[in-house]
Design an enzyme around this catalytic site. Structure first.
Site, PDB file in Angstrom:
ATOM      1  N   GLU A  46       0.846  -1.200   0.000  1.00 20.43           N
ATOM      2  CA  GLU A  46       0.000   0.000   0.000  1.00 20.43           C
ATOM      3  C   GLU A  46       0.877   1.244   0.000  1.00 20.43           C
ATOM      4  O   GLU A  46       1.895   1.287   0.706  1.00 20.43           O
ATOM      5  CB  GLU A  46      -0.892  -0.037   1.248  1.00 20.43           C
ATOM      6  CG  GLU A  46      -2.269   0.507   1.051  1.00 20.43           C
ATOM      7  CD  GLU A  46      -3.123  -0.330   0.096  1.00 20.43           C
ATOM      8  OE1 GLU A  46      -3.153   0.008  -1.114  1.00 20.43           O
ATOM      9  OE2 GLU A  46      -3.771  -1.282   0.545  1.00 20.43           O
ATOM     10  N   THR A  48       2.792   2.169  -2.230  1.00 18.60           N
ATOM     11  CA  THR A  48       4.084   1.859  -2.846  1.00 18.60           C
ATOM     12  C   THR A  48       4.079   2.190  -4.332  1.00 18.60           C
ATOM     13  O   THR A  48       5.140   2.397  -4.912  1.00 18.60           O
ATOM     14  CB  THR A  48       4.388   0.356  -2.688  1.00 18.60           C
ATOM     15  OG1 THR A  48       3.187  -0.375  -2.958  1.00 18.60           O
ATOM     16  CG2 THR A  48       4.867   0.026  -1.297  1.00 18.60           C
ATOM     17  N   ASP A  49       2.890   2.246  -4.942  1.00 17.20           N
ATOM     18  CA  ASP A  49       2.868   2.367  -6.422  1.00 17.20           C
ATOM     19  C   ASP A  49       3.539   3.647  -6.914  1.00 17.20           C
ATOM     20  O   ASP A  49       4.347   3.609  -7.835  1.00 17.20           O
ATOM     21  CB  ASP A  49       1.444   2.175  -7.004  1.00 17.20           C
ATOM     22  CG  ASP A  49       0.392   3.141  -6.492  1.00 17.20           C
ATOM     23  OD1 ASP A  49       0.687   3.919  -5.560  1.00 17.20           O
ATOM     24  OD2 ASP A  49      -0.728   3.113  -7.042  1.00 17.20           O
ATOM     25  N   SER A  80     -26.178   9.173 -14.862  1.00 11.72           N
ATOM     26  CA  SER A  80     -25.640   8.334 -13.795  1.00 11.72           C
ATOM     27  C   SER A  80     -26.807   7.632 -13.102  1.00 11.72           C
ATOM     28  O   SER A  80     -27.655   8.272 -12.482  1.00 11.72           O
ATOM     29  CB  SER A  80     -24.871   9.182 -12.780  1.00 11.72           C
ATOM     30  OG  SER A  80     -24.796   8.477 -11.554  1.00 11.72           O
ATOM     31  N   GLY A 133     -16.185   5.644  -2.097  1.00 14.75           N
ATOM     32  CA  GLY A 133     -15.447   6.048  -0.898  1.00 14.75           C
ATOM     33  C   GLY A 133     -15.115   4.893   0.022  1.00 14.75           C
ATOM     34  O   GLY A 133     -14.781   5.086   1.186  1.00 14.75           O
ATOM     35  N   ALA A 134     -15.189   3.671  -0.497  1.00 11.51           N
ATOM     36  CA  ALA A 134     -14.923   2.501   0.338  1.00 11.51           C
ATOM     37  C   ALA A 134     -13.511   1.963   0.094  1.00 11.51           C
ATOM     38  O   ALA A 134     -13.129   0.933   0.625  1.00 11.51           O
ATOM     39  CB  ALA A 134     -15.950   1.416   0.063  1.00 11.51           C
ATOM     40  N   SER A 137     -11.921   1.675  -5.269  1.00  7.77           N
ATOM     41  CA  SER A 137     -11.573   2.306  -6.546  1.00  7.77           C
ATOM     42  C   SER A 137     -12.702   2.359  -7.553  1.00  7.77           C
ATOM     43  O   SER A 137     -12.535   2.002  -8.721  1.00  7.77           O
ATOM     44  CB  SER A 137     -10.366   1.621  -7.176  1.00  7.77           C
ATOM     45  OG  SER A 137      -9.262   1.878  -6.407  1.00  7.77           O
ATOM     46  N   SER A 139     -13.658   5.030  -8.686  1.00  8.21           N
ATOM     47  CA  SER A 139     -13.256   6.054  -9.658  1.00  8.21           C
ATOM     48  C   SER A 139     -12.391   5.465 -10.760  1.00  8.21           C
ATOM     49  O   SER A 139     -12.560   5.801 -11.932  1.00  8.21           O
ATOM     50  CB  SER A 139     -12.554   7.215  -8.963  1.00  8.21           C
ATOM     51  OG  SER A 139     -11.545   6.746  -8.128  1.00  8.21           O
ATOM     52  N   ASP A 183      -4.648   1.205  -9.252  1.00  2.00           N
ATOM     53  CA  ASP A 183      -6.095   0.989  -9.373  1.00  2.00           C
ATOM     54  C   ASP A 183      -6.504   0.783 -10.828  1.00  2.00           C
ATOM     55  O   ASP A 183      -7.273  -0.131 -11.150  1.00  2.00           O
ATOM     56  CB  ASP A 183      -6.862   2.179  -8.794  1.00  2.00           C
ATOM     57  CG  ASP A 183      -6.463   2.467  -7.360  1.00  2.00           C
ATOM     58  OD1 ASP A 183      -5.789   1.615  -6.753  1.00  2.00           O
ATOM     59  OD2 ASP A 183      -6.813   3.544  -6.852  1.00  2.00           O
TER      60      ASP A 183
HETATM   61  C1  GLA Z   1      -5.195   4.913  -3.850  1.00  2.00           C
HETATM   62  C2  GLA Z   1      -4.437   5.305  -5.123  1.00  2.00           C
HETATM   63  C3  GLA Z   1      -3.469   4.211  -5.539  1.00  2.00           C
HETATM   64  C4  GLA Z   1      -2.574   3.784  -4.372  1.00  2.00           C
HETATM   65  C5  GLA Z   1      -3.409   3.531  -3.120  1.00  2.00           C
HETATM   66  C6  GLA Z   1      -2.547   3.288  -1.912  1.00  2.00           C
HETATM   67  O1  GLA Z   1      -6.030   3.837  -4.092  1.00  2.00           O
HETATM   68  O2  GLA Z   1      -5.336   5.566  -6.176  1.00  2.00           O
HETATM   69  O3  GLA Z   1      -2.707   4.629  -6.645  1.00  2.00           O
HETATM   70  O4  GLA Z   1      -1.575   4.715  -4.149  1.00  2.00           O
HETATM   71  O5  GLA Z   1      -4.273   4.597  -2.818  1.00  2.00           O
HETATM   72  O6  GLA Z   1      -1.832   2.121  -2.061  1.00  2.00           O
END
Ligand code: GLA
Length: 397
Positions: A46, A48-49, A80, A133-134, A137, A139, A183
């Site tokens: 987490e 780290t990307d 939507s 918001g959970a 991802s 988005s 994501d």
């Molecule tokens: C969000 C970001 C990702 C990543 C995570 C944390 O989801 O969109 O790119 O950095 O947080 O690991």
């Protein structure tokens, strides 16, 4: 019981898919292209990307569905389904508009245009069941899904990797979150029953089978969304860059935290200051943890794998400081049970879900107990998601 649950989940998804399709036909009266894009989990790795490190995500069976067709005008008409909101904007739209969700779409269109790709007007209905918001991802699912369908209906000929990068840029440039690539990569490249070991430096990746046998993954949504997410996220990213800057003055060849060792960090502890030192050392440790975790996964040692998840949570909580009391509570609660080898907060932080590795036959009991204790402590109903690992963004036949 499990088969029933799966049937029920599939049935619900089918309902959403059908609704999206029929609303499209009602509103636009043409034949749309249908596609879906999944949410994601991340087992370990987490924050780290964006440090050129490793991540271990997977796509899950929560989706956003898209029904889309060209309309031979210069206007995009978008409905939507989840927000019950309709928006129209010109294809040349460059400014943000006052509907948050629409800005993800405009961001994608802008990025295509920057690539010199011509997009014309379209009609779109979209919606699904990825909770917002959970930390799953939604988005990225929206971005990659739209990128995927636009690429098809306008014959833009970008490959998957280009679509992934373009979707990330839409987030960075338009929405304003300086997110990494995890994501979008997971949504597009997901593979059923596999996790993706992704090297965010060169985007090389490997699919590792996820076979938990008597165990499974269970997400627990804290149902809190602290408003810090994007500001604190961008701040963490800056702190990592600050660390790199200081370290690269002392050591050659350091471009990102990926290139840094703990020894490097310790030798610069004073210059870095305790705050930046902690942020950087978390990232360096987390990268190593991920590599160890992949070995545990390969040898099917879920106990050791789970232990690493707990360590990640500790690092995110104490050093990286992106957890919150609700998530800490949920993770701490699991420590009482040998049936749960590992648990941690997942995603950017400050709310959203925890991810738990749990013995299947203990799940119901754990859910009951957590619901009760969490409600008593915070007055909030937690939610649980039983997820399956699925393929990435694609057409719905
Ligand atoms: C969000 C970001 C990702 C990543 C995570 C944390 O989801 O969109 O790119 O950095 O947080 O690991």
């Amino acid at each position: 019981k499990n088969t029933n649950k799966k049937l029920y989940t599939n049935f619900r998804l089918l309902m959403i898919e059908n609704n999206i399709h029929s609303i499209f036909k009602e509103k636009f009266d043409t034949k749309p292209l249908l596609a879906k894009s999944p949410g994601r989990i991340n087992l370990i790795g987490e924050h780290t990307d964006y440090n050129d490190g490793f991540v271990l995500p997977a796509a899950i069976d929560k989706y956003i569905y898209f029904a889309i067709a060209k309309n031979d005008t210069d206007t995009c008409n978008v409905y939507s389904y989840d927000f019950r909101e309709f928006v129209s904007f010109p294809i040349t739209q460059k400014e943000k508009i006052n509907k948050g969700w629409a800005n993800y779409l405009i961001g994608i269109i802008n990025e295509f245009q920057k690539h010199g790709k011509e997009i014309k007007g379209f009609d779109l209905v979209f919606g699904g069941n990825i909770p917002i918001g959970a930390g799953l991802s939604s988005s990225a699912a929206l971005e990659t899904g739209l990128a995927f369908v636009l690429n098809l209906i306008f014959d833009l000929n970008l490959d998957t990797l280009e679509l992934i990068k373009l979707s990330q840029k839409a987030d960075n440039n338009f929405v304003g979150v300086n997110c990494g690539i995890m994501d979008q990569f997971a949504a597009m490249k997901g593979k059923s029953n596999h996790v993706i070991k992704l090297d965010c430096r060169n985007l090389e990746y490997e699919y590792l089978p996820f076979e938990a046998k008597d165990y499974q993954l269970l997400l627990c949504n804290s149902n809190v969304k602290h408003n810090l997410v994007s500001s604190e996220y961008n701040k963490r990213r800056k702190q990592c860059e600050e660390g790199v800057k200081i370290l690269s003055n002392k050591y050659q060849g350091i471009k990102k935290l990926r290139d840094v060792t703990l020894e490097n960090l310790i030798s610069c502890k004073e210059e870095l200051g305790i705050d930046v030192f902690n942020k950087c050392s978390y990232v360096v440790e987390e990268n190593q943890r991920l590599l160890n975790a992949c070995n545990e996964l390969k040898s099917n040692d879920l106990t050791s794998f789970g232990e690493l998840m707990y360590q990640t949570h500790k690092g995110l909580r104490e050093k990286y400081e992106v957890s919150c009391k609700e998530l800490d509570f949920l993770v701490d609660l699991t420590k009482n049970f040998p049936e749960i080898p590992g648990s941690r907060m997942m995603g950017g932080g400050f709310g959203g879900c925890s991810i738990n590795l749990i013995r299947k036959d203990f799940k119901q009991k754990f859910i009951q107990l957590t619901l009760k204790e969490y409600k008593a402590k915070f007055g909030i109903d937690a939610e649980f998601y039983d997820i399956n690992i699925v393929d990435g963004t694609g057409i719905v036949e």
